[in-house]
Write a protein that holds these residues in place. Structure first.
Motif, PDB file in Angstrom:
ATOM      1  N   LEU A 244       4.388   7.045   2.623  1.00 19.17           N
ATOM      2  CA  LEU A 244       4.692   5.888   3.479  1.00 19.17           C
ATOM      3  C   LEU A 244       4.259   4.643   2.717  1.00 19.17           C
ATOM      4  O   LEU A 244       3.097   4.550   2.293  1.00 19.17           O
ATOM      5  CB  LEU A 244       3.938   6.004   4.805  1.00 19.17           C
ATOM      6  CG  LEU A 244       4.121   4.861   5.811  1.00 19.17           C
ATOM      7  CD1 LEU A 244       5.559   4.844   6.340  1.00 19.17           C
ATOM      8  CD2 LEU A 244       3.133   5.006   6.962  1.00 19.17           C
TER       9      LEU A 244
ATOM     10  N   LEU B  55       3.554   0.735   2.813  1.00 21.90           N
ATOM     11  CA  LEU B  55       3.197  -0.262   3.808  1.00 21.90           C
ATOM     12  C   LEU B  55       3.072  -1.629   3.173  1.00 21.90           C
ATOM     13  O   LEU B  55       2.518  -1.777   2.088  1.00 21.90           O
ATOM     14  CB  LEU B  55       1.849   0.112   4.459  1.00 21.90           C
ATOM     15  CG  LEU B  55       1.834   1.416   5.250  1.00 21.90           C
ATOM     16  CD1 LEU B  55       0.403   1.909   5.431  1.00 21.90           C
ATOM     17  CD2 LEU B  55       2.504   1.213   6.597  1.00 21.90           C
TER      18      LEU B  55
ATOM     19  N   GLN C  75       0.611   5.194   1.295  1.00 28.59           N
ATOM     20  CA  GLN C  75      -0.181   6.107   2.116  1.00 28.59           C
ATOM     21  C   GLN C  75       0.416   7.504   2.075  1.00 28.59           C
ATOM     22  O   GLN C  75       1.500   7.734   2.623  1.00 28.59           O
ATOM     23  CB  GLN C  75      -0.296   5.622   3.556  1.00 28.59           C
ATOM     24  CG  GLN C  75      -1.263   6.464   4.383  1.00 28.59           C
ATOM     25  CD  GLN C  75      -1.467   5.943   5.787  1.00 28.59           C
ATOM     26  OE1 GLN C  75      -0.621   5.259   6.339  1.00 28.59           O
ATOM     27  NE2 GLN C  75      -2.618   6.254   6.372  1.00 28.59           N
TER      28      GLN C  75
ATOM     29  N   PHE D 295      -4.223   0.707  -2.179  1.00 35.11           N
ATOM     30  CA  PHE D 295      -3.756  -0.617  -2.578  1.00 35.11           C
ATOM     31  C   PHE D 295      -2.916  -0.521  -3.849  1.00 35.11           C
ATOM     32  O   PHE D 295      -3.366   0.018  -4.858  1.00 35.11           O
ATOM     33  CB  PHE D 295      -4.975  -1.511  -2.799  1.00 35.11           C
ATOM     34  CG  PHE D 295      -4.677  -2.889  -3.307  1.00 35.11           C
ATOM     35  CD1 PHE D 295      -4.978  -3.231  -4.610  1.00 35.11           C
ATOM     36  CD2 PHE D 295      -4.131  -3.860  -2.480  1.00 35.11           C
ATOM     37  CE1 PHE D 295      -4.746  -4.504  -5.093  1.00 35.11           C
ATOM     38  CE2 PHE D 295      -3.889  -5.130  -2.953  1.00 35.11           C
ATOM     39  CZ  PHE D 295      -4.203  -5.455  -4.263  1.00 35.11           C
TER      40      PHE D 295
ATOM     41  N   TYR E 145       0.835  -1.193   0.000  1.00 36.43           N
ATOM     42  CA  TYR E 145       0.000   0.000   0.000  1.00 36.43           C
ATOM     43  C   TYR E 145       0.876   1.251   0.000  1.00 36.43           C
ATOM     44  O   TYR E 145       1.981   1.242   0.535  1.00 36.43           O
ATOM     45  CB  TYR E 145      -0.885   0.048   1.248  1.00 36.43           C
ATOM     46  CG  TYR E 145      -1.877  -1.090   1.337  1.00 36.43           C
ATOM     47  CD1 TYR E 145      -1.505  -2.313   1.895  1.00 36.43           C
ATOM     48  CD2 TYR E 145      -3.171  -0.949   0.852  1.00 36.43           C
ATOM     49  CE1 TYR E 145      -2.398  -3.366   1.968  1.00 36.43           C
ATOM     50  CE2 TYR E 145      -4.080  -1.992   0.930  1.00 36.43           C
ATOM     51  CZ  TYR E 145      -3.683  -3.195   1.491  1.00 36.43           C
ATOM     52  OH  TYR E 145      -4.576  -4.237   1.569  1.00 36.43           O
TER      53      TYR E 145
ATOM     54  N   GLN F  20      -4.122  10.701   4.186  1.00 34.92           N
ATOM     55  CA  GLN F  20      -4.988   9.819   3.396  1.00 34.92           C
ATOM     56  C   GLN F  20      -4.963   8.409   3.956  1.00 34.92           C
ATOM     57  O   GLN F  20      -4.070   8.044   4.725  1.00 34.92           O
ATOM     58  CB  GLN F  20      -4.530   9.786   1.941  1.00 34.92           C
ATOM     59  CG  GLN F  20      -4.540  11.140   1.259  1.00 34.92           C
ATOM     60  CD  GLN F  20      -5.933  11.716   1.162  1.00 34.92           C
ATOM     61  OE1 GLN F  20      -6.877  11.020   0.779  1.00 34.92           O
ATOM     62  NE2 GLN F  20      -6.075  12.987   1.512  1.00 34.92           N
ATOM     63  N   GLY F  21      -5.944   7.614   3.550  1.00 34.90           N
ATOM     64  CA  GLY F  21      -5.906   6.202   3.881  1.00 34.90           C
ATOM     65  C   GLY F  21      -4.949   5.476   2.948  1.00 34.90           C
ATOM     66  O   GLY F  21      -4.614   5.979   1.875  1.00 34.90           O
ATOM     67  N   PRO F  22      -4.495   4.301   3.325  1.00 37.74           N
ATOM     68  CA  PRO F  22      -3.626   3.523   2.435  1.00 37.74           C
ATOM     69  C   PRO F  22      -4.319   3.205   1.118  1.00 37.74           C
ATOM     70  O   PRO F  22      -5.513   2.897   1.097  1.00 37.74           O
ATOM     71  CB  PRO F  22      -3.361   2.245   3.240  1.00 37.74           C
ATOM     72  CG  PRO F  22      -3.593   2.619   4.670  1.00 37.74           C
ATOM     73  CD  PRO F  22      -4.696   3.636   4.622  1.00 37.74           C
TER      74      PRO F  22
END
Lengths: 109, 112
Positions: free
Chosen positions: B88, B90, B37, B45, B35, B41-43
């Motif tokens: 970031l 993830l 990010q 995909f 992911y 914001q949200g992660p």
């Protein structure tokens, strides 16, 4: 329309109160639903998952799922200052996991 | 601690360069998802690997590519870095595709 929608907040509750976080999703075929907690500068931490309609309780946390209304919520009882974080709702799609933008929760001592 | 590890923790690259990020999944987990990010914001995909095969991909260009190894560890490669790739990154592992995913600590990538 976004796949997963959350109120971005901020949501402020006093210590000891119940915090209620809500999430709606667009894909009726979604089967799995998750709540993650993310502290600033850290990665998301899984706190609840729910696969069936109804309520699921784990300690101070309760997840509620209503597939007919495409709605999932998280209740945090006896909120603590350490619960202050961003809460992310996530919903599975086709080999994918869709996240909302998160709701920032602040618990006031 | 989830048992998912990522390296490096932080990385600074210049626009146009290439980067490889690494992830080791939790013991027994055969599915790894990546992911991105961005701040606030949200992660988002990027893609998922299940038993060394790509099992799904989000809305990311082909310069984002990946691998999964027989021990289920994984790499994310990004070519021709752009400033907007700063984020970031993830990695998350799970026992099965539809089951709960556990995140590693992330890699903070800065592109200048």
């Amino acid at each position: 329309q976004k796949e997963v929608e959350q109120n971005s907040g901020p949501l402020s509750v006093p210590e000891g109160a119940i915090a209620s976080l809500n999430c709606t999703y667009s894909d009726r075929g979604s089967q799995s639903f998750f709540w993650y907690r993310q502290y600033s500068g850290k990665s998301p931490e899984l706190i609840m998952f729910i696969y069936s309609n109804g309520d699921k309780e784990d300690g101070r946390f309760t997840a509620q799922l209503n597939k007919a209304s495409q709605y999932v919520s998280l209740l945090i009882r006896d909120s603590q200052p350490s619960d202050s974080a961003t809460y992310l709702c996530a919903v599975t799609g086709a080999n994918n996991l869709f996240f909302g933008t998160g709701t920032r929760l602040t618990v006031i001592p | 601690e989830t048992g998912v590890t990522q390296s490096p923790t932080h990385l600074i690259k210049t626009r146009g360069q290439q980067v490889t990020l690494r992830c080791s999944s939790q013991s027994g987990h055969n599915t790894v998802s990546w992911y991105q990010q961005a701040l606030g914001q949200g992660p988002q995909f990027i893609f998922q690997y299940y038993r060394e095969e790509e099992n799904g991909r989000g809305n990311f260009p082909p310069r984002f590519s990946g691998l999964q190894f027989p021990n289920y560890s994984s790499e994310l490669n990004v070519n021709a870095l752009e400033l907007d790739d700063s984020a970031l990154y993830l990695c998350a592992s799970s026992l099965l595709v539809e089951k709960e995913q556990y995140f590693g600590p992330g890699t903070r990538l800065t592109v200048t």
